[in-house]
Design an enzyme around this catalytic site. Structure first.
Site, PDB file in Angstrom:
ATOM      1  N   GLY A  48       0.778  -1.234   0.000  1.00 49.06           N
ATOM      2  CA  GLY A  48       0.000   0.000   0.000  1.00 49.06           C
ATOM      3  C   GLY A  48       0.809   1.282   0.000  1.00 49.06           C
ATOM      4  O   GLY A  48       0.401   2.282  -0.596  1.00 49.06           O
ATOM      5  N   ASP A 103       1.212   3.438   4.511  1.00 48.02           N
ATOM      6  CA  ASP A 103       0.110   4.183   3.904  1.00 48.02           C
ATOM      7  C   ASP A 103      -0.943   4.503   4.955  1.00 48.02           C
ATOM      8  O   ASP A 103      -1.484   5.597   4.985  1.00 48.02           O
ATOM      9  CB  ASP A 103      -0.505   3.436   2.710  1.00 48.02           C
ATOM     10  CG  ASP A 103      -0.935   2.019   3.059  1.00 48.02           C
ATOM     11  OD1 ASP A 103      -0.494   1.488   4.104  1.00 48.02           O
ATOM     12  OD2 ASP A 103      -1.707   1.431   2.293  1.00 48.02           O
ATOM     13  N   ASP A 106      -4.145   1.709  11.067  1.00 43.81           N
ATOM     14  CA  ASP A 106      -5.532   1.446  11.458  1.00 43.81           C
ATOM     15  C   ASP A 106      -5.510   0.979  12.917  1.00 43.81           C
ATOM     16  O   ASP A 106      -5.523   1.808  13.833  1.00 43.81           O
ATOM     17  CB  ASP A 106      -6.098   0.399  10.494  1.00 43.81           C
ATOM     18  CG  ASP A 106      -7.598   0.234  10.583  1.00 43.81           C
ATOM     19  OD1 ASP A 106      -8.149   0.442  11.670  1.00 43.81           O
ATOM     20  OD2 ASP A 106      -8.229  -0.109   9.584  1.00 43.81           O
ATOM     21  N   LYS A 134      -5.881   6.418  11.610  1.00 43.50           N
ATOM     22  CA  LYS A 134      -7.248   6.375  12.133  1.00 43.50           C
ATOM     23  C   LYS A 134      -7.171   6.311  13.657  1.00 43.50           C
ATOM     24  O   LYS A 134      -7.267   5.221  14.234  1.00 43.50           O
ATOM     25  CB  LYS A 134      -7.970   5.124  11.640  1.00 43.50           C
ATOM     26  CG  LYS A 134      -8.262   5.075  10.154  1.00 43.50           C
ATOM     27  CD  LYS A 134      -9.001   3.786   9.826  1.00 43.50           C
ATOM     28  CE  LYS A 134      -9.423   3.713   8.389  1.00 43.50           C
ATOM     29  NZ  LYS A 134     -10.061   2.409   8.071  1.00 43.50           N
ATOM     30  N   PHE A 155     -13.641   2.829   5.688  1.00 44.22           N
ATOM     31  CA  PHE A 155     -12.761   2.009   4.857  1.00 44.22           C
ATOM     32  C   PHE A 155     -12.366   2.802   3.621  1.00 44.22           C
ATOM     33  O   PHE A 155     -13.226   3.331   2.916  1.00 44.22           O
ATOM     34  CB  PHE A 155     -13.459   0.704   4.450  1.00 44.22           C
ATOM     35  CG  PHE A 155     -12.532  -0.227   3.723  1.00 44.22           C
ATOM     36  CD1 PHE A 155     -11.689  -1.076   4.433  1.00 44.22           C
ATOM     37  CD2 PHE A 155     -12.469  -0.225   2.340  1.00 44.22           C
ATOM     38  CE1 PHE A 155     -10.813  -1.921   3.764  1.00 44.22           C
ATOM     39  CE2 PHE A 155     -11.589  -1.069   1.661  1.00 44.22           C
ATOM     40  CZ  PHE A 155     -10.756  -1.911   2.383  1.00 44.22           C
ATOM     41  N   ARG A 168      -5.889   0.667  -6.113  1.00 44.60           N
ATOM     42  CA  ARG A 168      -4.609   1.266  -5.711  1.00 44.60           C
ATOM     43  C   ARG A 168      -4.186   2.394  -6.642  1.00 44.60           C
ATOM     44  O   ARG A 168      -3.499   3.331  -6.255  1.00 44.60           O
ATOM     45  CB  ARG A 168      -3.500   0.206  -5.701  1.00 44.60           C
ATOM     46  CG  ARG A 168      -3.672  -0.907  -4.673  1.00 44.60           C
ATOM     47  CD  ARG A 168      -2.370  -1.689  -4.537  1.00 44.60           C
ATOM     48  NE  ARG A 168      -2.544  -2.981  -3.901  1.00 44.60           N
ATOM     49  CZ  ARG A 168      -2.487  -3.203  -2.594  1.00 44.60           C
ATOM     50  NH1 ARG A 168      -2.281  -2.201  -1.767  1.00 44.60           N
ATOM     51  NH2 ARG A 168      -2.623  -4.418  -2.098  1.00 44.60           N
TER      52      ARG A 168
HETATM   53  C1  PRP Z   1      -2.578  -2.377   5.404  1.00 46.06           C
HETATM   54  C2  PRP Z   1      -1.727  -1.126   5.505  1.00 46.06           C
HETATM   55  C3  PRP Z   1      -0.961  -1.326   6.780  1.00 46.06           C
HETATM   56  C4  PRP Z   1      -1.904  -2.129   7.629  1.00 46.06           C
HETATM   57  C5  PRP Z   1      -2.605  -1.219   8.618  1.00 46.06           C
HETATM   58  O1  PRP Z   1      -1.852  -3.385   4.785  1.00 46.06           O
HETATM   59  O2  PRP Z   1      -0.895  -0.987   4.394  1.00 46.06           O
HETATM   60  O3  PRP Z   1       0.251  -2.030   6.557  1.00 46.06           O
HETATM   61  O4  PRP Z   1      -2.862  -2.737   6.750  1.00 46.06           O
HETATM   62  O5  PRP Z   1      -3.490  -1.933   9.414  1.00 46.06           O
HETATM   63  P1  PRP Z   1      -3.301  -2.112  10.970  1.00 46.06           P
HETATM   64  O6  PRP Z   1      -2.862  -0.786  11.533  1.00 46.06           O
HETATM   65  O7  PRP Z   1      -4.683  -2.511  11.469  1.00 46.06           O
HETATM   66  O8  PRP Z   1      -2.284  -3.184  11.226  1.00 46.06           O
HETATM   67  P2  PRP Z   1      -2.530  -4.677   4.135  1.00 46.06           P
HETATM   68  O9  PRP Z   1      -2.406  -5.823   5.080  1.00 46.06           O
HETATM   69  O10 PRP Z   1      -3.901  -4.345   3.654  1.00 46.06           O
HETATM   70  O11 PRP Z   1      -1.555  -4.964   2.915  1.00 46.06           O
HETATM   71  P3  PRP Z   1      -1.286  -4.057   1.594  1.00 46.06           P
HETATM   72  O12 PRP Z   1      -0.516  -2.837   2.035  1.00 46.06           O
HETATM   73  O13 PRP Z   1      -0.460  -4.940   0.716  1.00 46.06           O
HETATM   74  O14 PRP Z   1      -2.630  -3.702   0.984  1.00 46.06           O
END
Ligand code: PRP
Length: 186
Positions: A48, A103, A106, A134, A155, A168
């Site tokens: 991301g 990115d 959460d 967030k 989301f 993306r």
């Molecule tokens: C997303 C984002 C963070 C993580 C945040 O990655 O890029 O790394 O989730 O979430 P959290 O704070 O609840 O841990 P994802 O697992 O969707 O992988 P991606 O970046 O390849 O889409």
């Protein structure tokens, strides 16, 4: 209002490309001042953060190196699984000034795990740059040194963020409009 659809889901634009660019310029300028003589290593959390990282690093414009790290916690779901899997960090970060680029923060579980792994390598310093945070969703307390936007619990997709790997490539950021289905929008 600009909208984007993925299957039956409708997303509405919440941050346009210019607003994103301005916020990145602001945070990149801070990094450029604070790391001018430190030759930091940026660790980009795939996938991301790729888009944000490229724009942030180029905008900062200081001598640096860059590595990638792969983290996965969502799969194709809209909520974190709570299980974070990480790839090996392919660089020597001991005694380096490290900036992790995310990115979105959460729950914070992913970042917490990444920071813990990196801290074991005893970097000279360790900070985080994130495009989005967030705060209302955080389950752990984390210091986000460079943060472009604090947002609500919606989301999001776009500018690197995906839903089931889609979205993306969008230049703006869109939030799932839970009240609308694709049929209602027409
Ligand atoms: C997303 C984002 C963070 C993580 C945040 O990655 O890029 O790394 O989730 O979430 P959290 O704070 O609840 O841990 P994802 O697992 O969707 O992988 P991606 O970046 O390849 O889409």
């Amino acid at each position: 209002m600009k909208t984007y659809r993925i299957e039956d889901k409708v997303f509405s634009e919440v941050l346009d490309a210019e607003t994103i660019r301005e916020a990145i310029r602001r945070e990149a300028a801070r990094i450029a001042v604070e790391y001018a003589d430190r030759n930091p290593v940026f660790i980009v959390v795939l996938k991301g953060a790729m888009f944000f990282a490229i724009d942030l690093i180029r905008e900062a414009g200081i001598p640096c190196s860059m590595e990638v790290l792969s983290a996965k916690s969502y799969g194709n779901a809209m909520q974190s699984s709570g299980e974070v899997s990480l790839s090996q960090v392919a660089t020597h970060v001991g005694d380096r000034h490290v900036i992790v680029i995310e990115d979105i923060v959460d729950t914070g579980n992913t970042l917490q795990k990444i920071l813990a792994v990196l801290a074991e390598h005893k970097p000279a310093s360790l900070r985080v740059a994130t495009l989005l945070s967030k705060p209302s969703m955080h389950k752990v307390k984390l210091d986000l040194h460079y943060c472009c936007f604090e947002i609500g619990p919606e989301f999001l997709i776009g500018y690197g963020l995906d839903f089931a790997e889609q979205g993306r490539e969008l230049q703006s950021i869109y939030a799932l409009n839970a009240a609308l289905s694709a049929e209602q929008v027409g």
